[in-house]
Design a protein around this motif. Sequence first.
Motif, PDB file in Angstrom:
ATOM      1  N   VAL A  28       1.945  -8.947   0.538  1.00  0.00           N
ATOM      2  CA  VAL A  28       0.613  -9.367   1.234  1.00  0.00           C
ATOM      3  C   VAL A  28      -0.554  -8.155   1.337  1.00  0.00           C
ATOM      4  CG1 VAL A  28      -0.147 -10.241   3.323  1.00  0.00           C
ATOM      5  CG2 VAL A  28       1.858 -11.029   2.547  1.00  0.00           C
ATOM      6  N   SER A  29      -1.285  -8.616   0.832  1.00  0.00           N
ATOM      7  CA  SER A  29      -2.475  -7.222   1.226  1.00  0.00           C
ATOM      8  C   SER A  29      -3.288  -7.487   2.404  1.00  0.00           C
ATOM      9  CB  SER A  29      -3.398  -7.105  -0.032  1.00  0.00           C
ATOM     10  OG  SER A  29      -4.194  -8.568  -0.174  1.00  0.00           O
ATOM     11  N   HIS A  30      -3.601  -6.222   3.070  1.00  0.00           N
ATOM     12  CA  HIS A  30      -4.200  -6.421   4.426  1.00  0.00           C
ATOM     13  C   HIS A  30      -5.483  -5.376   4.158  1.00  0.00           C
ATOM     14  CE1 HIS A  30      -1.535  -8.525   6.951  1.00  0.00           C
ATOM     15  NE2 HIS A  30      -0.616  -7.675   6.354  1.00  0.00           N
ATOM     16  N   THR A  31      -6.739  -5.668   4.789  1.00  0.00           N
ATOM     17  CA  THR A  31      -7.916  -4.804   4.712  1.00  0.00           C
ATOM     18  C   THR A  31      -8.084  -4.091   5.715  1.00  0.00           C
ATOM     19  OG1 THR A  31      -8.578  -6.494   3.034  1.00  0.00           O
ATOM     20  CG2 THR A  31     -10.402  -4.997   4.036  1.00  0.00           C
ATOM     21  N   VAL A  42      -7.773  -1.476   1.148  1.00  0.00           N
ATOM     22  CA  VAL A  42      -6.858  -2.447   1.000  1.00  0.00           C
ATOM     23  C   VAL A  42      -5.494  -1.931   0.750  1.00  0.00           C
ATOM     24  CG1 VAL A  42      -6.320  -4.486  -0.315  1.00  0.00           C
ATOM     25  CG2 VAL A  42      -8.810  -3.987  -0.044  1.00  0.00           C
ATOM     26  N   MET A  43      -4.493  -2.439   1.798  1.00  0.00           N
ATOM     27  CA  MET A  43      -3.160  -1.686   1.514  1.00  0.00           C
ATOM     28  C   MET A  43      -2.281  -2.931   1.290  1.00  0.00           C
ATOM     29  SD  MET A  43      -3.476   1.462   1.751  1.00  0.00           S
ATOM     30  CE  MET A  43      -1.525   1.569   1.865  1.00  0.00           C
ATOM     31  N   ILE A  44      -1.208  -2.940   0.433  1.00  0.00           N
ATOM     32  CA  ILE A  44      -0.381  -3.995   0.219  1.00  0.00           C
ATOM     33  C   ILE A  44       0.887  -3.568   1.052  1.00  0.00           C
ATOM     34  CG2 ILE A  44       0.839  -5.001  -1.562  1.00  0.00           C
ATOM     35  CD1 ILE A  44      -1.205  -4.324  -3.315  1.00  0.00           C
ATOM     36  N   PHE A  45       1.637  -4.563   1.666  1.00  0.00           N
ATOM     37  CA  PHE A  45       2.688  -4.475   2.394  1.00  0.00           C
ATOM     38  C   PHE A  45       3.640  -5.771   2.034  1.00  0.00           C
ATOM     39  CE2 PHE A  45      -0.351  -2.600   5.217  1.00  0.00           C
ATOM     40  CZ  PHE A  45       0.024  -1.520   5.431  1.00  0.00           C
ATOM     41  N   ALA A  49       7.382  -7.340   6.578  1.00  0.00           N
ATOM     42  CA  ALA A  49       6.961  -6.105   7.513  1.00  0.00           C
ATOM     43  C   ALA A  49       5.784  -6.570   8.141  1.00  0.00           C
ATOM     44  CB  ALA A  49       6.495  -5.136   6.513  1.00  0.00           C
ATOM     45  N   GLU A  50       5.693  -6.011   9.325  1.00  0.00           N
ATOM     46  CA  GLU A  50       4.376  -6.193  10.341  1.00  0.00           C
ATOM     47  C   GLU A  50       3.604  -5.180   9.889  1.00  0.00           C
ATOM     48  OE1 GLU A  50       3.611  -6.029  15.103  1.00  0.00           O
ATOM     49  OE2 GLU A  50       5.663  -6.328  14.313  1.00  0.00           O
ATOM     50  N   ARG A  66      -7.460  -2.805  10.988  1.00  0.00           N
ATOM     51  CA  ARG A  66      -7.336  -3.928  10.129  1.00  0.00           C
ATOM     52  C   ARG A  66      -8.222  -5.218  10.512  1.00  0.00           C
ATOM     53  NH1 ARG A  66      -3.183  -8.350  10.729  1.00  0.00           N
ATOM     54  NH2 ARG A  66      -2.470  -7.059  12.679  1.00  0.00           N
ATOM     55  N   LEU A  67      -8.685  -5.728   9.409  1.00  0.00           N
ATOM     56  CA  LEU A  67      -9.526  -6.826   9.493  1.00  0.00           C
ATOM     57  C   LEU A  67      -8.567  -8.322   9.392  1.00  0.00           C
ATOM     58  CD1 LEU A  67     -12.416  -6.051   6.920  1.00  0.00           C
ATOM     59  CD2 LEU A  67     -12.393  -5.947   9.408  1.00  0.00           C
TER      60      LEU A  67
END
Length: 121
Positions: A28-31, A42-45, A49-50, A66-67
């Motif tokens: 999942v990618s988080h911005t 943009v980071m991919i986890f 993972a939380e 985090r957005l």
Amino acid sequence: MADRSLRGMRLGAQSLQSEEGVTFSPRVSHTYLCATCARETVMIFSAEAEAPDEWECRFCSQTATRLVDSKPVIVDHSDEKVPRTHWDMLLERRTRAELEELLEERLTFLRERRGQQKVGA
């Protein structure tokens, strides 16, 4: 001897493992938005993972938030412990009057050891 030498492979240059049969975990990618430079990271986890609410901005090294749905997450810092100094820990064990008394005893001992008496006492 030349016919028995090893040929064709540089040691350490390539991996002999292949990705055949390897299944990657879902991702999942988080911005993250930096308040300082207003850039997004943009980071991919892993999906399991939380994701942390804050991440270091890759452009200016400040804290990015985090957005979620294009809005920054509100981070609650109220539960963080304030670092205690040595002075704080000392005041937990003794009162200021006790510390003044100990200081005066120690100064008197040091002055006597040097042969100097406190003037006016």
